[in-house]
Motif scaffolding. Sequence first.
Motif, mmCIF file in Angstrom:
data_model
loop_
_atom_site.group_PDB
_atom_site.id
_atom_site.type_symbol
_atom_site.label_atom_id
_atom_site.label_comp_id
_atom_site.label_asym_id
_atom_site.label_seq_id
_atom_site.Cartn_x
_atom_site.Cartn_y
_atom_site.Cartn_z
ATOM 1 N N GLY A 1 0.784 -1.220 0.000
ATOM 2 C CA GLY A 1 0.000 0.000 0.000
ATOM 3 C C GLY A 1 0.818 1.273 0.000
ATOM 4 N N ASP A 2 2.137 1.145 -0.163
ATOM 5 C CA ASP A 2 3.017 2.317 -0.124
ATOM 6 C C ASP A 2 3.243 2.849 -1.539
ATOM 7 N N ASN A 3 2.537 3.911 -1.900
ATOM 8 C CA ASN A 3 2.668 4.540 -3.215
ATOM 9 C C ASN A 3 3.178 5.973 -3.059
ATOM 10 N N THR A 4 4.008 6.172 -2.052
ATOM 11 C CA THR A 4 4.526 7.499 -1.716
ATOM 12 C C THR A 4 5.879 7.746 -2.390
ATOM 13 N N PRO A 5 6.364 8.982 -2.398
ATOM 14 C CA PRO A 5 7.714 9.227 -2.898
ATOM 15 C C PRO A 5 8.772 8.422 -2.152
ATOM 16 N N GLU A 6 8.586 8.276 -0.825
ATOM 17 C CA GLU A 6 9.558 7.500 -0.059
ATOM 18 C C GLU A 6 9.560 6.030 -0.477
ATOM 19 N N GLY A 7 8.361 5.482 -0.709
ATOM 20 C CA GLY A 7 8.283 4.096 -1.153
ATOM 21 C C GLY A 7 8.909 3.903 -2.514
ATOM 22 N N VAL B 1 27.106 10.887 -15.187
ATOM 23 C CA VAL B 1 26.389 11.271 -13.978
ATOM 24 C C VAL B 1 25.438 12.402 -14.357
ATOM 25 N N ASN B 2 24.215 12.327 -13.879
ATOM 26 C CA ASN B 2 23.194 13.330 -14.191
ATOM 27 C C ASN B 2 23.035 14.301 -13.034
ATOM 28 N N HIS B 3 22.410 15.436 -13.288
ATOM 29 C CA HIS B 3 22.407 16.516 -12.304
ATOM 30 C C HIS B 3 21.839 16.088 -10.962
ATOM 31 N N TRP B 4 20.824 15.212 -10.974
ATOM 32 C CA TRP B 4 20.161 14.852 -9.728
ATOM 33 C C TRP B 4 21.031 13.983 -8.817
ATOM 34 N N ALA B 5 22.009 13.253 -9.381
ATOM 35 C CA ALA B 5 22.785 12.322 -8.552
ATOM 36 C C ALA B 5 23.687 13.035 -7.545
ATOM 37 N N PRO B 6 24.534 13.975 -7.964
ATOM 38 C CA PRO B 6 25.348 14.660 -6.955
ATOM 39 C C PRO B 6 24.637 15.787 -6.231
ATOM 40 N N PHE B 7 23.605 16.374 -6.855
ATOM 41 C CA PHE B 7 23.056 17.626 -6.337
ATOM 42 C C PHE B 7 21.617 17.543 -5.832
ATOM 43 N N LEU B 8 20.923 16.404 -6.051
ATOM 44 C CA LEU B 8 19.480 16.390 -5.730
ATOM 45 C C LEU B 8 19.004 14.980 -5.388
ATOM 46 N N THR C 1 19.441 13.312 -1.996
ATOM 47 C CA THR C 1 19.489 12.888 -0.602
ATOM 48 C C THR C 1 18.104 12.467 -0.116
ATOM 49 N N TRP C 2 18.077 11.770 1.014
ATOM 50 C CA TRP C 2 16.791 11.379 1.590
ATOM 51 C C TRP C 2 15.990 12.613 2.014
ATOM 52 N N ASP C 3 16.695 13.644 2.450
ATOM 53 C CA ASP C 3 16.005 14.885 2.800
ATOM 54 C C ASP C 3 15.332 15.489 1.565
ATOM 55 N N ASP C 4 15.996 15.429 0.398
ATOM 56 C CA ASP C 4 15.375 15.907 -0.842
ATOM 57 C C ASP C 4 14.090 15.139 -1.132
ATOM 58 N N VAL C 5 14.143 13.824 -0.960
ATOM 59 C CA VAL C 5 12.964 12.996 -1.217
ATOM 60 C C VAL C 5 11.823 13.387 -0.289
ATOM 61 N N GLN C 6 12.137 13.600 0.974
ATOM 62 C CA GLN C 6 11.092 13.902 1.946
ATOM 63 C C GLN C 6 10.518 15.308 1.794
ATOM 64 N N THR C 7 11.368 16.262 1.434
ATOM 65 C CA THR C 7 10.890 17.651 1.365
ATOM 66 C C THR C 7 10.349 18.023 -0.007
ATOM 67 N N LEU C 8 10.948 17.480 -1.067
ATOM 68 C CA LEU C 8 10.520 17.811 -2.431
ATOM 69 C C LEU C 8 9.661 16.728 -3.060
ATOM 70 N N GLY C 9 9.690 15.533 -2.496
ATOM 71 C CA GLY C 9 8.846 14.442 -2.989
ATOM 72 C C GLY C 9 9.018 14.203 -4.478
ATOM 73 N N TYR D 1 15.678 9.758 -8.908
ATOM 74 C CA TYR D 1 15.987 8.657 -8.010
ATOM 75 C C TYR D 1 16.613 9.170 -6.727
ATOM 76 N N TRP D 2 16.492 8.348 -5.695
ATOM 77 C CA TRP D 2 17.212 8.571 -4.451
ATOM 78 C C TRP D 2 18.551 7.863 -4.541
ATOM 79 N N VAL D 3 19.619 8.550 -4.139
ATOM 80 C CA VAL D 3 20.949 7.952 -4.092
ATOM 81 C C VAL D 3 21.404 7.926 -2.639
ATOM 82 N N PRO D 4 21.428 6.762 -2.005
ATOM 83 C CA PRO D 4 21.885 6.681 -0.620
ATOM 84 C C PRO D 4 23.298 7.236 -0.452
ATOM 85 N N ASP D 5 23.621 7.641 0.763
ATOM 86 C CA ASP D 5 24.862 8.374 1.017
ATOM 87 C C ASP D 5 26.103 7.616 0.544
#
Length: 470
Positions: free
Chosen positions: A205-211, A270-277, A279-287, A293-297
Amino acid sequence: MSIDLRITGGTVVTPSGPVAGDLLVHGGKVAGVVARDVAVDARRTIDASGRLVLPGMVDVHVHTREPGYEHKDDVLTTSRQAAAGGVTTMFGMPNLKPPTVDVATLTDVFERYATSSIVDWNHNPAPTKFDDIVPMAEMGINAYKIYMVVDTGRDYPHPSGTGIHDHGHLLQIMDRIAPTGKRFIIHPHDQKLMDYIEGAVLASGDNTPEGYASAYAAREGVIWDTAIDVVLRLAEASGCPVHIAHIQTRRSIEAVRRAKAAGVDVTCEVNHWAPFLSTWDDVQTLGPYALSYWVPDENRAAIWEGMRDGTIDIASSDHAPHTREEKEIGWTQMWSAHTGTPGIQYYYELFLDAVNQGRLELDRVVEMVAEIPADKFGLAGIKGALTVGADADIVIADMNHEWTITDDDVLSKTGWTPYNGRTISARIERTIVRGQDVYADGVVVGEPGFGKLAAAPAARPAELAATEGN
């Protein structure tokens, strides 16, 4: 000696290193670099005192959205963003409507660029129709592109006709591309693994940005790593030059490093989102506005190291604009949102800011955005470097200009940037294509249709050239 243009007072960044001198331009080409006290009769002079004089970016991964999705962007608006962002050559992608898969659709797209683009251009069609592979090479393309992915819950941004998912089919395509000498851009993805991983998340049932973010990064990026391992082995088996899009995991970077050491002709980006956009905080705040994609630390650290040591060859924007309406649904139904983010307008400046932060050396940035993409995509000596005889594609940048990116400055039809509110320390002041201003002092001044096809010198397949006269 009389020339068209002299750029004075700046530091000219050449393949041999920075030079404190004046750059000369004549007939749309770089004519040389001279000492500041050398007398030259110039019809026009630009004062670049205290600035860097850089080669224009060669962006081999750009989604123009035309034809079929012009409500997001089109060739003209994308090229405006390119000009403002220091991109002097852009390569479009085939996920259009209709998708670019044959001579007819490629001809149509070429005509659209020729009519509308402010900067120079090329296009990467999908080689999914065997009989059109060689004819499209002969038209002047420098690369092909396919996706190893099927969209879950939607049919965009990876429409039918642009995907290859069977490994045997992928090898067949490589065998047909190899004799053309063109590079094969591949969006890696293990679809069967993703079906399993996505299915489990959606079933919960997880259809969120975090999921969504967690699914695509699951198990240390297993969907990317297994696909890239396959691509590298097939590239070795076929002799086909390959280019891996969206590099984003530690294991994938290590695999590319090993393949290069073994002599495989592989590049990666490497695309712009990988080094600059990413983080998990980006996912949570910007959804949905941050996904891609999310790139773990751990993986992001590997990306920065891969850029520093040269394993990651190329920086491409993956400019992928979508409207706010297409993004907003993602807050509650992320698998129904269109993924991807606009990036071409600010990517070069973000990298220059990274230089100021000490995260990258300037010469590495110039290699990634200009020199290597030009070299590996058939444009060496034409684009990507401020060398005598090359096209005078030039960026003048102030490395001591702090400013804040805002939605108000966005030139995309979408009207938003995921970098809204971000303060950076470098600013592009002027972009020049073949000796002509296309962006100056905050204004796009280039005319639609000024851009030209940036084709490799030999557009015909190598095997045909080798048989001439026999």
